[in-house]
Design a protein around this motif. Structure first.
Motif, PDB file in Angstrom:
ATOM      1  N   PRO A 324      65.392  79.921  15.702  1.00  0.00           N
ATOM      2  CA  PRO A 324      65.312  80.454  17.063  1.00  0.00           C
ATOM      3  C   PRO A 324      63.896  80.405  17.627  1.00  0.00           C
ATOM      4  O   PRO A 324      63.693  80.072  18.793  1.00  0.00           O
ATOM      5  CB  PRO A 324      65.785  81.899  16.902  1.00  0.00           C
ATOM      6  CG  PRO A 324      66.679  81.889  15.717  1.00  0.00           C
ATOM      7  CD  PRO A 324      66.110  80.836  14.806  1.00  0.00           C
ATOM      8  N   MET A 325      62.897  80.717  16.788  1.00  0.00           N
ATOM      9  CA  MET A 325      61.514  80.752  17.266  1.00  0.00           C
ATOM     10  C   MET A 325      61.056  79.375  17.721  1.00  0.00           C
ATOM     11  O   MET A 325      60.411  79.223  18.758  1.00  0.00           O
ATOM     12  CB  MET A 325      60.582  81.274  16.165  1.00  0.00           C
ATOM     13  CG  MET A 325      60.388  82.773  16.210  1.00  0.00           C
ATOM     14  SD  MET A 325      59.733  83.302  17.809  1.00  0.00           S
ATOM     15  CE  MET A 325      60.366  84.962  17.899  1.00  0.00           C
ATOM     16  N   ARG A 328      62.471  78.497  21.023  1.00  0.00           N
ATOM     17  CA  ARG A 328      61.756  79.188  22.103  1.00  0.00           C
ATOM     18  C   ARG A 328      60.433  78.490  22.398  1.00  0.00           C
ATOM     19  O   ARG A 328      60.033  78.380  23.554  1.00  0.00           O
ATOM     20  CB  ARG A 328      61.501  80.642  21.720  1.00  0.00           C
ATOM     21  CG  ARG A 328      62.758  81.488  21.782  1.00  0.00           C
ATOM     22  CD  ARG A 328      62.508  82.912  21.299  1.00  0.00           C
ATOM     23  NE  ARG A 328      63.722  83.700  21.459  1.00  0.00           N
ATOM     24  CZ  ARG A 328      64.058  84.312  22.579  1.00  0.00           C
ATOM     25  NH1 ARG A 328      63.257  84.271  23.615  1.00  0.00           N
ATOM     26  NH2 ARG A 328      65.190  84.990  22.658  1.00  0.00           N
ATOM     27  N   PHE A 334      66.581  83.078  25.881  1.00  0.00           N
ATOM     28  CA  PHE A 334      67.980  83.463  25.739  1.00  0.00           C
ATOM     29  C   PHE A 334      68.167  84.939  26.070  1.00  0.00           C
ATOM     30  O   PHE A 334      67.352  85.769  25.683  1.00  0.00           O
ATOM     31  CB  PHE A 334      68.455  83.222  24.305  1.00  0.00           C
ATOM     32  CG  PHE A 334      68.209  81.816  23.829  1.00  0.00           C
ATOM     33  CD1 PHE A 334      69.119  80.816  24.088  1.00  0.00           C
ATOM     34  CD2 PHE A 334      67.048  81.498  23.128  1.00  0.00           C
ATOM     35  CE1 PHE A 334      68.892  79.512  23.659  1.00  0.00           C
ATOM     36  CE2 PHE A 334      66.808  80.211  22.694  1.00  0.00           C
ATOM     37  CZ  PHE A 334      67.727  79.211  22.960  1.00  0.00           C
ATOM     38  N   PRO A 336      71.145  87.432  25.273  1.00  0.00           N
ATOM     39  CA  PRO A 336      72.470  87.541  24.667  1.00  0.00           C
ATOM     40  C   PRO A 336      73.290  88.642  25.318  1.00  0.00           C
ATOM     41  O   PRO A 336      72.787  89.433  26.115  1.00  0.00           O
ATOM     42  CB  PRO A 336      72.169  87.864  23.213  1.00  0.00           C
ATOM     43  CG  PRO A 336      70.891  88.615  23.275  1.00  0.00           C
ATOM     44  CD  PRO A 336      70.120  88.063  24.448  1.00  0.00           C
ATOM     45  N   GLN A 342      70.682  93.734  19.846  1.00  0.00           N
ATOM     46  CA  GLN A 342      70.473  92.295  19.693  1.00  0.00           C
ATOM     47  C   GLN A 342      69.332  91.815  20.601  1.00  0.00           C
ATOM     48  O   GLN A 342      68.350  91.272  20.122  1.00  0.00           O
ATOM     49  CB  GLN A 342      71.757  91.526  19.991  1.00  0.00           C
ATOM     50  CG  GLN A 342      71.628  90.051  19.609  1.00  0.00           C
ATOM     51  CD  GLN A 342      72.882  89.263  19.885  1.00  0.00           C
ATOM     52  OE1 GLN A 342      73.807  89.734  20.521  1.00  0.00           O
ATOM     53  NE2 GLN A 342      72.914  88.029  19.408  1.00  0.00           N
ATOM     54  N   ALA A 343      69.468  92.050  21.907  1.00  0.00           N
ATOM     55  CA  ALA A 343      68.393  91.659  22.811  1.00  0.00           C
ATOM     56  C   ALA A 343      67.228  92.634  22.708  1.00  0.00           C
ATOM     57  O   ALA A 343      66.079  92.262  22.871  1.00  0.00           O
ATOM     58  CB  ALA A 343      68.894  91.606  24.243  1.00  0.00           C
ATOM     59  N   ALA A 344      67.534  93.903  22.461  1.00  0.00           N
ATOM     60  CA  ALA A 344      66.489  94.920  22.385  1.00  0.00           C
ATOM     61  C   ALA A 344      66.796  95.875  21.241  1.00  0.00           C
ATOM     62  O   ALA A 344      67.946  96.025  20.844  1.00  0.00           O
ATOM     63  CB  ALA A 344      66.401  95.687  23.703  1.00  0.00           C
ATOM     64  N   VAL A 345      65.752  96.510  20.723  1.00  0.00           N
ATOM     65  CA  VAL A 345      65.919  97.483  19.650  1.00  0.00           C
ATOM     66  C   VAL A 345      65.779  98.875  20.261  1.00  0.00           C
ATOM     67  O   VAL A 345      64.766  99.184  20.880  1.00  0.00           O
ATOM     68  CB  VAL A 345      64.862  97.286  18.548  1.00  0.00           C
ATOM     69  CG1 VAL A 345      65.102  98.244  17.397  1.00  0.00           C
ATOM     70  CG2 VAL A 345      64.885  95.845  18.061  1.00  0.00           C
ATOM     71  N   GLN A 352      56.971  97.214  22.520  1.00  0.00           N
ATOM     72  CA  GLN A 352      57.382  96.563  21.278  1.00  0.00           C
ATOM     73  C   GLN A 352      58.526  95.590  21.529  1.00  0.00           C
ATOM     74  O   GLN A 352      58.585  94.513  20.943  1.00  0.00           O
ATOM     75  CB  GLN A 352      57.787  97.611  20.245  1.00  0.00           C
ATOM     76  CG  GLN A 352      56.594  98.389  19.712  1.00  0.00           C
ATOM     77  CD  GLN A 352      57.031  99.565  18.860  1.00  0.00           C
ATOM     78  OE1 GLN A 352      57.878 100.362  19.258  1.00  0.00           O
ATOM     79  NE2 GLN A 352      56.468  99.674  17.683  1.00  0.00           N
ATOM     80  N   PHE A 355      57.342  92.331  22.839  1.00  0.00           N
ATOM     81  CA  PHE A 355      56.795  91.460  21.805  1.00  0.00           C
ATOM     82  C   PHE A 355      57.905  90.728  21.050  1.00  0.00           C
ATOM     83  O   PHE A 355      57.722  89.605  20.593  1.00  0.00           O
ATOM     84  CB  PHE A 355      55.939  92.280  20.830  1.00  0.00           C
ATOM     85  CG  PHE A 355      55.314  91.450  19.758  1.00  0.00           C
ATOM     86  CD1 PHE A 355      54.162  90.713  20.011  1.00  0.00           C
ATOM     87  CD2 PHE A 355      55.890  91.365  18.506  1.00  0.00           C
ATOM     88  CE1 PHE A 355      53.609  89.912  19.031  1.00  0.00           C
ATOM     89  CE2 PHE A 355      55.332  90.563  17.525  1.00  0.00           C
ATOM     90  CZ  PHE A 355      54.186  89.843  17.785  1.00  0.00           C
ATOM     91  N   LEU A 356      59.055  91.391  20.958  1.00  0.00           N
ATOM     92  CA  LEU A 356      60.153  90.894  20.118  1.00  0.00           C
ATOM     93  C   LEU A 356      60.437  89.408  20.348  1.00  0.00           C
ATOM     94  O   LEU A 356      60.474  88.631  19.404  1.00  0.00           O
ATOM     95  CB  LEU A 356      61.407  91.742  20.386  1.00  0.00           C
ATOM     96  CG  LEU A 356      62.612  91.504  19.493  1.00  0.00           C
ATOM     97  CD1 LEU A 356      62.303  91.879  18.057  1.00  0.00           C
ATOM     98  CD2 LEU A 356      63.802  92.318  19.989  1.00  0.00           C
ATOM     99  N   THR A 357      60.645  89.010  21.612  1.00  0.00           N
ATOM    100  CA  THR A 357      60.966  87.599  21.848  1.00  0.00           C
ATOM    101  C   THR A 357      59.830  86.852  22.537  1.00  0.00           C
ATOM    102  O   THR A 357      59.822  85.634  22.552  1.00  0.00           O
ATOM    103  CB  THR A 357      62.218  87.446  22.734  1.00  0.00           C
ATOM    104  OG1 THR A 357      61.948  87.999  24.010  1.00  0.00           O
ATOM    105  CG2 THR A 357      63.417  88.118  22.120  1.00  0.00           C
ATOM    106  N   LYS A 360      55.450  85.243  20.233  1.00  0.00           N
ATOM    107  CA  LYS A 360      54.894  83.981  19.764  1.00  0.00           C
ATOM    108  C   LYS A 360      54.622  83.050  20.949  1.00  0.00           C
ATOM    109  O   LYS A 360      53.539  82.491  21.080  1.00  0.00           O
ATOM    110  CB  LYS A 360      55.860  83.335  18.784  1.00  0.00           C
ATOM    111  CG  LYS A 360      55.242  82.175  18.037  1.00  0.00           C
ATOM    112  CD  LYS A 360      56.106  81.727  16.878  1.00  0.00           C
ATOM    113  CE  LYS A 360      55.466  80.531  16.180  1.00  0.00           C
ATOM    114  NZ  LYS A 360      56.435  79.763  15.408  1.00  0.00           N
TER     115      LYS A 360
END
Lengths: 509, 363
Positions: A324-325, A328, A334, A336, A342-345, A352, A355-357, A360
């Protein structure tokens, strides 16, 4: 004068931190289809749960045929003659139709029940096979089981929670006939929906909730969809602007003969899916939930590993075996279907979660160390640009409402300036204002040369947003057609197609 | 006929409070002391004196403090490693086995080159100790990553394998030829012993390592991408997968860190206070460190403090055996009571008890 079948007077329900229902009156006459309208979070579910005995009101009175009653639990609701069909079915997938019906009723002879089931089903035009296993059934068929199960208890009032959200337009028409037959026998229906056109066509009365309060009572046929929406939202709604599509030659996403097995038991395998998303276009994939959308999304993000066969190219690079990385990094983002988890915690802050998606791709990491102040600036930018209502960047994702969280997630992806955006159910459960904002942002991104793939169950959304449309059914995808050349009916037929004949139905439509 | 039943049930709290999460270890320790007092009373001992011997006396002298820190060393190292795994939802219960495996492999140079004076032998032993613990943890890692085998069971069962391997070696091939037949290896040469700093006190280089490691891990968890990935993987596996955080990589990395630190603790223990391998090189450090990890709220600095707190009960327990004639089992009892109260408080910070009435209509 005939007393009302059900009357609610001054119902109030308070949860810690919010008043879910405040002084609500509702009257349902015998033989009436009564709509309960409101946005997500308006208090519809809470109210219905009190009628069905799942919750108890803190204040107010419930009258059944003119007599004050206390409904302690669903069993006593059923004893009064109140039945309910929930939006999320409570069926055991590994059991047959008949077994599922039997489970809900007092113990009895199965042969007798089979006869009863077939009789009731025929009487109301609900086609059912008693011996088929539930996992094998479409959403429409599953709903029929729930309805028959409810009817076998001979209810006077039937509560239906968003019944058409899982149906094709054709299946919806069949359901409406059944409902009209039921009310012609003197039964009443409380119909919860936010699909305004069908409420106008079907319901004799409507009660509109907003923010836990009853804001209006009206006859839907005398209103327009626009005026009903404005009562629900409390302000004017601007219709989506039509966009001049300028589809470019450049290809952002090419999927060729993709087949992938589902990770889930009774999931839907993706079979031989082929399509292309060009720069400057929005390709829409319509379909009823559970027809392979989740699996297709996971195959595109790469989160469930490489497919069994076929290939995926992003920006003309073969990404079939990429993580996935890496996908991207090539310029794809994406969104979802599942927002929380899934998209967020949920228990992480918005910073935070940014930063998840984005971490990088946006270069927030150097030598393994995260530059949190840069992530904070990026998050602030998301909150401003996308009008996300939150107590601040450090608010937990779980503290945001569904619509705000979705605006945040879409914003997080769009601000990465992607060449390709893949969005699943972009506005599911999102209020109309936020939905319009999300649509606009996707359109703007595409106008600047990106490509977009929108997977949605909402046909209105597909038709108003997309330049080309394909339909996914049982893991197979029809040939995409320009939106101007196909009708809702043709798409509906494809959505319900059980024996798939690729694009043939459309070609003949 | 309606049947009414009244039941107690747990209801999730809307917002679990953060301060309560840090208060519960303190409350647990307080209640443990109170419960301990009651137990001493039943045993016919003066609760005041017994509690003093257990919890206060170890901290009243330099030598007592030194002993507490020495004892805390392995607990802290293992506890920090386990915290990382537990945060990621990888339940390595077999740190005791990894501790022993580290002690075995790490001691090999000292046993085979028992006359060595080469200063490089010590770093070599530390490295082998880490590798030994990692190797032992690699078994549950590979079985979980490849076959989704439950790491709790695999790592726990391997503890007993490691213990038997240790007993076999110290009674057989590695037994000290000049040891009059007692189980145990040769004493390590001086070059293979960790240096001590203050004459008369047993604080050694390993103790310092145990204090520095939690600080490094704290930095890594708070500032690096790796720490972030652990947090996401532990709280939302699907989000981790969506963001491209590989499940297999997390399984491997967390088990390697946990195993490596346990192995390091093992070789430190062998090359400091004991100075040889004996059948009983651990008084259950690997299991007690699970309590340390939770008491420290899965936070590396928390593990440092919790390791010291638990070490006090060990040292206090030894004192109590000598001066008050209390059985050794009381130490284990205290550690168990602490965990019991801690888990109870943790449950009550996240849930509240409510009474519900169920009425059932007989049909």
């Amino acid at each position: 004068m005939i007393p009302a079948l059900l009357e609610l007077r001054g119902i109030q329900k308070i949860f810690p931190g919010c008043i879910a229902n405040d002084d609500i009156d509702l009257t349902i006459a015998p033989g009436e289809i009564h709509a309960l309208l409101g946005e997500n979070g308006a208090g519809k579910s809470t109210l219905v749960k009190m009628i069905y005995g799942v919750l108890r009101p803190d204040q107010g009175e419930i009258l059944w045929r003119g007599k004050s009653v206390q409904i302690d639990n669903p069993a006593s609701a059923r004893a009064l003659g109140i039945g309910m069909v929930f939006q999320h079915f409570s069926l055991f997938e590994s059991m047959t139709t008949l077994e599922n019906v039997a489970l809900a009723l007092p113990a009895q002879n199965l042969d007798l029940l089979r006869a009863q089931l077939e009789k009731t089903a025929n009487e109301y035009g609900l086609k059912l096979h008693p011996d088929r296993y539930v996992y094998d059934l479409s959403m429409g068929e599953r709903q029929r089981i729930e309805i028959v199960r409810c009817l076998l208890q001979d209810p006077k009032l039937i509560i239906l929670d968003e019944p058409t959200s899982v149906l094709t337009p054709q299946e919806s028409d069949v359901l409406f006939e059944t409902l009209r037959k039921l009310v012609s026998e003197g039964r009443s229906i409380l119909y919860i929906s936010h699909k305004l056109e069908e409420v106008r066509a079907l319901c004799g009365q409507a009660t509109i909730l907003r923010g836990g309060k009853r804001v209006d009572n009206c006859v839907p046929a005398e209103e327009t969809a626009q005026s009903l929406a404005e009562k629900m939202i409390g302000r004017r709604v601007e219709p989506l602007q039509n966009r001049e599509a300028s589809i470019l030659k450049q290809k952002r996403l090419i999927v060729s003969n993709l087949s992938k097995r589902s990770d889930e038991l009774h999931g839907t395998d993706i079979q031989d899916v082929t399509f292309t998303v060009h720069a400057g276009e929005i390709l829409g994939i319509a379909g009823i939930a559970g027809n392979g959308q989740t699996e297709l999304m996971a195959a595109l993000t790469g989160e469930t590993g490489p497919p069994q066969s076929g290939s995926i190219e992003i920006e003309t690079q073969d990404v079939t075996a990429m993580t996935p990385m890496d996908r991207r990094q090539l310029g794809a983002v994406f969104v979802p279907e599942e927002r929380i988890g899934q998209a967020a915690v949920s228990n992480l802050s918005l910073v935070q979660n940014s930063f998840l998606t984005a971490g990088k791709r946006m270069g927030f990491v150097s030598a393994g160390i995260i530059d949190w102040s840069a992530v904070g600036a990026y998050t602030g930018h998301i909150l401003d640009r996308f009008d996300v209502r939150a107590t601040g960047q450090n608010a937990l994702a779980s503290s945001l409402s569904g619509g705000n969280l979705q605006k945040f997630i879409v914003g997080r992806e769009i601000l990465q300036a992607p060449q390709l955006i893949v969005v699943s159910q972009p506005t599911w459960g999102v209020d109309a204002g936020a939905a319009a904002a999300i649509h606009e942002q996707i359109q703007e991104l595409v106008a600047n040369g990106a490509g977009a793939l929108v997977i949605s169950q909402d046909l209105d959304e597909i038709f108003s947003l997309c330049d080309r449309i394909a339909v996914i059914s049982q893991g197979r995808l029809s040939t995409p057609r320009p939106a101007a050349e196909i009708t809702t009916e043709a798409v509906g037929l494809l959505m319900g197609a059980s024996n798939h004949a690729s694009g043939d139905v459309l070609a003949n439509a | 006929m309606p049947l009414e039943m009244s039941l107690l049930t747990l209801e999730a709290r809307a917002t679990p409070s953060v301060s309560a999460a840090w208060l519960s270890p303190l409350l647990a320790l307080t209640l443990t002391a109170i419960t301990g007092a009651a137990i001493f009373l039943i045993m016919g001992k003066s609760p005041g004196i017994a509690l003093y011997i257990y919890f206060v006396e170890p901290l009243t002298s330099w030598s007592g403090l030194s002993e507490v820190l020495v004892k805390a060393g392995p607990l802290i190292l293992i506890g920090v490693g386990l915290s990382i795994g537990f945060r990621a939802g990888i339940w390595n219960i077999g740190a005791e086995g990894q501790f022993i495996a580290g002690a075995l492999l790490g001691s090999a140079p000292a046993i085979f080159f028992y006359e060595s004076v080469n200063p490089l032998i010590l770093p070599l032993m530390m490295l082998l100790g880490i590798l030994g613990g990692m190797g032992w943890a690699a078994i549950p890692a590979i079985l979980k990553a490849r076959f989704n085998a439950n790491e709790i069971l695999v790592s726990l069962m391997l503890v007993y394998v490691a213990e038997l391997l240790l007993i076999h070696l110290v009674q057989g091939p590695w037994r000290n030829p000049q040891g009059w037949g007692f189980p145990g290896t040769r004493m390590f040469p001086d070059a293979a012993l960790l240096p001590v700093f203050f004459a008369g006190y047993r604080i050694h280089l390993g103790t310092i390592i145990a204090i520095v490691v939690p600080l490094l891990v704290w930095f890594a968890l708070a500032k690096t991408q790796f720490g972030f990935q652990i947090q996401v993987f532990g709280s939302a596996p699907l989000a981790a997968r969506h963001a491209g955080i590989g499940e297999k990589r997390m399984i491997w990395v967390t088990l390697m860190i946990g195993g490596g630190l346990a192995g390091l603790a093992g070789v430190i223990e062998a090359s400091s206070t004991i100075g040889q391998l004996v059948p009983k090189i651990s008084p259950g450090y690997g299991f007690t460190a699970i309590i340390v990890a939770f008491l420290g709220r899965l936070h590396p600095v928390g593990a440092l403090l919790a390791g010291i707190a638990i070490a006090v009960t060990y040292i206090g327990g030894e004192g109590a055996q000598i001066s008050a004639g209390l059985p050794k089992a009381v130490t284990g009892l205290f550690q168990g009571i602490i965990l019991f109260y801690l888990l109870a408080f943790d449950l009550l910070t996240r849930y509240r008890l409510t009474r519900i009435t169920i009425s059932k209509n007989a049909t």
